[in-house]
Design an enzyme around this catalytic site. Structure first.
Site: not given
Ligand code: IMP
Ligand code: MG
Length: 184
Positions: A107, A111, A167
């Site tokens: 990954e 987040d 992005d």
């Molecule tokens: P999750 O919230 O852990 O499911 O993160 C999902 C996806 O959101 C990550 O793999 C990133 O592609 C995108 N993402 C999360 N945080 C950020 C950030 O700060 N900047 C850009 N993309 C993000």
């Molecule tokens: Mg991602």
């Protein structure tokens, strides 16, 4: 706060300031690769990067691995079919048998952990020998889902970042450094 030397980029309506340099990022990548090199001696892991954001991390990580390894990209996409029984998003790209394989999910950033929470059960159901998660960036304060994160390049605060594959609304993936949003 703003010094004349500060490196700022503008993407859409937001400004971002330099947060992690390319050299800091690459040293974090080497650190993760070193741990994987140590942990998978004699194994042949299947690396599974999650598109789109992880493509640069996956590329640089692979170049640092000294073991036999394989690669298969996956993507979590919104489901736009007419059927109403599907989940809101689905996993595409994994078109090989992973039974008995050592899987390392790659990954760009963890987040909330929701993406991993969507992916992990589907992979676990196919009886791999093991599943680990490697992420370049981790926001511990944003984590909501109960997911393991085994290899972490850098822990960062809960601020929006771009660059090195990540992005903001489609832009910024090509930046070599990582930038943090400037609060308005
Ligand atoms: P999750 O919230 O852990 O499911 O993160 C999902 C996806 O959101 C990550 O793999 C990133 O592609 C995108 N993402 C999360 N945080 C950020 C950030 O700060 N900047 C850009 N993309 C993000
Ligand atoms: Mg991602």
């Amino acid at each position: 706060m703003n010094t004349p030397m500060e490196k700022l980029v503008k993407l859409h309506d937001k400004s971002f300031r330099l947060y992690k340099s390319e050299s800091e990022i690459l040293s974090a990548v080497r650190n993760v690769a070193g741990q994987i090199n140590d942990d998978y001696i004699g194994k042949r892991p299947l690396l599974v990067p999650v598109l789109n954001g992880s493509f640069l991390f996956a590329a640089d990580l692979l170049k640092e691995l000294k073991l036999d390894c394989e690669l298969s990209f996956i993507k979590v996409v919104s489901y736009h079919g007419t059927s109403s029984n599907g989940s809101p998003n689905m996993l595409i790209g994994l078109n090989q048998n992973i039974e008995g394989r050592h899987i390392i999910i790659i990954e760009d950033i963890v987040d909330t952990g929701n993406t991993l929470a969507r992916i992990l059960p589907e992979l676990r159901a196919q009886n791999p020998a093991s599943i680990k998660v490697a992420t370049l960036l981790f926001k511990p304060l944003a984590l909501k889902a109960d997911v393991p994160v085994d290899y972490i390049g850098m822990e960062i605060p809960n601020d929006f970042i771009v660059g090195y594959g990540l992005d903001y609304d489609g832009l910024g993936r090509n930046l070599r450094d990582v930038y943090q949003v400037v609060p308005e």
